[in-house]
Design a protein around this motif. Structure first.
Motif, PDB file in Angstrom:
ATOM      1  N   ASP A 260      33.235  44.030  45.705  1.00 38.65           N
ATOM      2  CA  ASP A 260      34.568  44.401  46.173  1.00 38.65           C
ATOM      3  C   ASP A 260      34.770  44.112  47.649  1.00 38.65           C
ATOM      4  O   ASP A 260      35.771  44.504  48.230  1.00 38.65           O
ATOM      5  CB  ASP A 260      34.844  45.881  45.881  1.00 38.65           C
ATOM      6  CG  ASP A 260      33.833  46.809  46.552  1.00 38.65           C
ATOM      7  OD1 ASP A 260      32.920  46.301  47.245  1.00 38.65           O
ATOM      8  OD2 ASP A 260      33.955  48.037  46.370  1.00 38.65           O
TER       9      ASP A 260
ATOM     10  N   ALA B 247      39.328  38.475  44.320  1.00 36.24           N
ATOM     11  CA  ALA B 247      40.514  39.182  44.803  1.00 36.24           C
ATOM     12  C   ALA B 247      40.716  39.061  46.305  1.00 36.24           C
ATOM     13  O   ALA B 247      41.814  39.322  46.811  1.00 36.24           O
ATOM     14  CB  ALA B 247      40.437  40.664  44.422  1.00 36.24           C
TER      15      ALA B 247
ATOM     16  N   LYS C  50      48.335  40.043  44.761  1.00 33.90           N
ATOM     17  CA  LYS C  50      47.230  40.073  43.792  1.00 33.90           C
ATOM     18  C   LYS C  50      46.518  41.420  43.828  1.00 33.90           C
ATOM     19  O   LYS C  50      46.231  42.018  42.780  1.00 33.90           O
ATOM     20  CB  LYS C  50      46.248  38.936  44.103  1.00 33.90           C
ATOM     21  CG  LYS C  50      45.063  38.841  43.139  1.00 33.90           C
ATOM     22  CD  LYS C  50      45.498  38.382  41.779  1.00 33.90           C
ATOM     23  CE  LYS C  50      44.293  38.128  40.880  1.00 33.90           C
ATOM     24  NZ  LYS C  50      44.689  37.787  39.492  1.00 33.90           N
ATOM     25  N   LYS C  51      46.234  41.924  45.030  1.00 28.43           N
ATOM     26  CA  LYS C  51      45.561  43.217  45.157  1.00 28.43           C
ATOM     27  C   LYS C  51      46.445  44.360  44.661  1.00 28.43           C
ATOM     28  O   LYS C  51      45.940  45.399  44.216  1.00 28.43           O
ATOM     29  CB  LYS C  51      45.157  43.459  46.610  1.00 28.43           C
ATOM     30  CG  LYS C  51      44.027  42.550  47.104  1.00 28.43           C
ATOM     31  CD  LYS C  51      43.666  42.846  48.552  1.00 28.43           C
ATOM     32  CE  LYS C  51      43.013  44.204  48.685  1.00 28.43           C
ATOM     33  NZ  LYS C  51      42.580  44.474  50.085  1.00 28.43           N
ATOM     34  N   ALA C  52      47.763  44.168  44.715  1.00 23.93           N
ATOM     35  CA  ALA C  52      48.689  45.195  44.239  1.00 23.93           C
ATOM     36  C   ALA C  52      48.867  45.165  42.726  1.00 23.93           C
ATOM     37  O   ALA C  52      49.601  45.985  42.171  1.00 23.93           O
ATOM     38  CB  ALA C  52      50.037  45.034  44.921  1.00 23.93           C
ATOM     39  N   GLY C  53      48.210  44.224  42.067  1.00 19.29           N
ATOM     40  CA  GLY C  53      48.262  44.161  40.618  1.00 19.29           C
ATOM     41  C   GLY C  53      49.259  43.182  40.047  1.00 19.29           C
ATOM     42  O   GLY C  53      49.445  43.126  38.827  1.00 19.29           O
ATOM     43  N   VAL C  54      49.924  42.385  40.888  1.00 20.12           N
ATOM     44  CA  VAL C  54      50.862  41.384  40.396  1.00 20.12           C
ATOM     45  C   VAL C  54      50.088  40.258  39.717  1.00 20.12           C
ATOM     46  O   VAL C  54      49.003  39.877  40.154  1.00 20.12           O
ATOM     47  CB  VAL C  54      51.714  40.824  41.555  1.00 20.12           C
ATOM     48  CG1 VAL C  54      52.641  39.726  41.069  1.00 20.12           C
ATOM     49  CG2 VAL C  54      52.513  41.947  42.203  1.00 20.12           C
ATOM     50  N   SER C  55      50.608  39.733  38.637  1.00 12.19           N
ATOM     51  CA  SER C  55      49.909  38.710  37.868  1.00 12.19           C
ATOM     52  C   SER C  55      49.704  37.441  38.683  1.00 12.19           C
ATOM     53  O   SER C  55      50.499  37.110  39.567  1.00 12.19           O
ATOM     54  CB  SER C  55      50.704  38.367  36.605  1.00 12.19           C
ATOM     55  OG  SER C  55      51.901  37.686  36.934  1.00 12.19           O
ATOM     56  N   SER C  56      48.644  36.696  38.354  1.00 16.10           N
ATOM     57  CA  SER C  56      48.401  35.410  39.008  1.00 16.10           C
ATOM     58  C   SER C  56      49.525  34.426  38.715  1.00 16.10           C
ATOM     59  O   SER C  56      49.829  33.550  39.522  1.00 16.10           O
ATOM     60  CB  SER C  56      47.069  34.823  38.542  1.00 16.10           C
ATOM     61  OG  SER C  56      45.988  35.535  39.086  1.00 16.10           O
TER      62      SER C  56
ATOM     63  N   CYS D 124      52.087  35.635  41.533  1.00 17.32           N
ATOM     64  CA  CYS D 124      51.688  35.621  42.941  1.00 17.32           C
ATOM     65  C   CYS D 124      50.994  34.325  43.351  1.00 17.32           C
ATOM     66  O   CYS D 124      50.927  34.012  44.542  1.00 17.32           O
ATOM     67  CB  CYS D 124      50.803  36.832  43.256  1.00 17.32           C
ATOM     68  SG  CYS D 124      49.154  36.778  42.554  1.00 17.32           S
TER      69      CYS D 124
ATOM     70  N   GLU E 196      39.727  30.759  39.158  1.00 15.81           N
ATOM     71  CA  GLU E 196      40.027  31.884  38.274  1.00 15.81           C
ATOM     72  C   GLU E 196      39.751  31.535  36.816  1.00 15.81           C
ATOM     73  O   GLU E 196      39.413  32.395  36.002  1.00 15.81           O
ATOM     74  CB  GLU E 196      41.493  32.286  38.454  1.00 15.81           C
ATOM     75  CG  GLU E 196      41.916  33.523  37.694  1.00 15.81           C
ATOM     76  CD  GLU E 196      43.341  33.948  38.003  1.00 15.81           C
ATOM     77  OE1 GLU E 196      43.896  34.736  37.216  1.00 15.81           O
ATOM     78  OE2 GLU E 196      43.893  33.491  39.034  1.00 15.81           O
TER      79      GLU E 196
ATOM     80  N   GLU F 157      46.580  33.985  33.365  1.00 10.46           N
ATOM     81  CA  GLU F 157      46.087  35.061  32.495  1.00 10.46           C
ATOM     82  C   GLU F 157      46.035  34.607  31.038  1.00 10.46           C
ATOM     83  O   GLU F 157      45.028  34.815  30.339  1.00 10.46           O
ATOM     84  CB  GLU F 157      46.978  36.305  32.622  1.00 10.46           C
ATOM     85  CG  GLU F 157      46.814  37.056  33.926  1.00 10.46           C
ATOM     86  CD  GLU F 157      47.641  36.496  35.063  1.00 10.46           C
ATOM     87  OE1 GLU F 157      47.526  37.006  36.196  1.00 10.46           O
ATOM     88  OE2 GLU F 157      48.413  35.543  34.821  1.00 10.46           O
TER      89      GLU F 157
END
Length: 432
Positions: free
Chosen positions: A5, A133, A283-289, A292, A344, A412
């Motif tokens: 992390d 990430a 990306k860190k906020a959870g938005v899809s690749s 973002c 990815e 994804e």
């Protein structure tokens, strides 16, 4: 294998060294375009011949890029980066003597062969220090080695060209390259971070490797390469023809034209650093690749395509330059996104090779673009009209590439598809 992390200790120091590596890499690329007029005058070259010279740098670029990527799966990247820097440096020194068109082409071909693996190998080396990430900012920083290389090097190289000769500009780059090689020899290290394997949802095993036929036909990888190809077409034109357009087409002096050469790179640096930061934050906020990384970068590529056709419609030179700068550089975030999308979707043992294949596909635009522009300029009614026709063609390519990216970059969904295919058709351990 575990997903860390945080970066490894020393990661930012290695980022700084790799950043300098890419800075020198792009300074080597721009010197021919910067010295376009004096080279054409001294060697009595037509626009078509000079376009061929610009393209010659890329003749072996893709081939050695792919070969270097596969080699980097087996050889430590710190050794490969050192060898490349030495090759770049030594090939500059023949320019200090009497140079023919043929010698100049030969040296540019060798330089291109030596620089072909630079981007993918440097990125692969960098990713051994950062988890997925946290790769947005370091990728953007290293990518901006190119922009800062231009911003820092161009005024100095242009001063040498104007006050001494274009020959000495090449020699100065050789000295700087050797200095970096000595620095890397003593300070360069290999990262040890390994990525998590691609996992099929609900399965007990993970895909350590995926057949290359599935990776090479993955829609997200193909789409990001299409957008990148169009953007690199613009970058190759900038490297070869931007100063010539200002001097030969718009009537600026060599000094002014050379100094203005940095404008697209300053704007591009702001775009890439801002875009890389925003992409990583999302990306860190959870938005899809898909959003973002894919849609965000592809939309900016398409935007550049919408801007460039206006160059031929306005008459003010300042406005023409502004449109050219924005149109060619606003989509630069795609160069940050390409390695992140590929990484990815690719297991680590195959990452260097896939990065090299993607980079070589994108940079193949450099083989075509300078020569194509040379032909358009040579056979146009006026030099200015020829340049601007070439930029309108670039706009069309950017628009098409951006739309393809918007429609088909879906990391994804493709990650799940690749993992399922790997599970259904297990691959025997491969050597590359």
């Amino acid at each position: 294998m575990t997903q860390h992390d945080r970066p490894l200790k020393g990661a930012w120091g290695m980022t700084a060294l790799i950043f300098l590596f890419m800075l020198i890499n792009f300074a080597d690329k721009v010197v021919v375009g910067l010295a376009a007029k004096p080279i054409m005058a001294e060697l009595n070259l037509t626009p078509e011949q000079f376009g061929f010279l610009g393209s010659s740098f890329f003749f072996l670029f893709a081939v050695t890029g792919v070969a270097g990527g596969f080699l980097a799966n087996r050889v430590q990247t710190r050794h490969m980066l050192l060898v490349m820097a030495i090759v770049w440096s030594l090939v500059q020194f023949p320019m200090l003597g009497t140079v023919t068109f043929e010698v100049l082409i030969a040296c540019r071909i060798v330089l291109g062969a030596g620089e072909g693996p630079a981007g993918p190998v440097a990125t692969h080396a960098l990713y051994k220090w950062f988890p997925d990430a946290l790769r947005g900012i370091p990728t953007a920083i290293v990518a901006q080695g190119s922009a800062l290389g231009v911003i820092v090097a161009v005024p100095l190289l242009n001063y040498i060209i104007v006050n001494y000769s274009w020959h000495w500009a090449f020699g100065a780059l050789g000295v700087v390259g050797l200095a970096w090689a000595v620095l890397w020899l003593f300070l360069g290290r290999e990262g040890t971070l390994e990525d998590s394997p691609i996992v099929v949802e609900g399965a007990e095993t993970a895909a350590e490797r995926i057949p290359y036929r599935y990776l090479l036909t993955c829609p997200s990888i193909l789409a990001v390469c299409c957008a990148g190809f169009a953007s690199y077409w613009g970058l190759a034109l900038g490297l070869t023809w931007f100063t010539a357009y200002l001097v030969d087409g718009l009537g600026f002096s060599q000094t002014m034209g050379g100094n203005l050469f940095i404008l697209p790179w300053i704007f591009g640096m702001i775009v890439v650093l801002g875009g890389g930061w925003l992409s990583q934050r999302l990306k860190k906020a959870g938005v899809s690749s898909r959003v973002c990384r894919g849609a965000f970068a592809a939309a900016t590529v398409a935007l550049g395509g919408c801007v460039l056709p206006f160059i031929a419609m306005v008459s003010d030179p300042g406005l023409k330059i502004a449109l050219l700068v924005v149109g060619t550089a606003v989509g630069s975030t795609i160069f940050v996104v390409i390695p992140m999308i590929v990484s990815e979707l690719t297991p680590q043992p195959q990452r260097a090779a896939m990065l090299a294949i993607a980079t070589s596909t994108v940079t193949f635009a450099g083989v075509i673009a300078p020569f194509a522009m040379g032909r358009v300029v040579q056979y146009a009614a006026t030099r200015q009209a020829g340049y601007e026709q070439g930029f309108v063609i670039l706009g069309a390519l950017l628009l098409v590439g951006g739309i393809i990216g918007l429609l088909f970059i879906r990391p994804e969904a493709d990650r799940k598809r690749l993992a399922a295919r790997a599970a259904a058709a297990p691959l025997q351990p491969a050597r590359a």
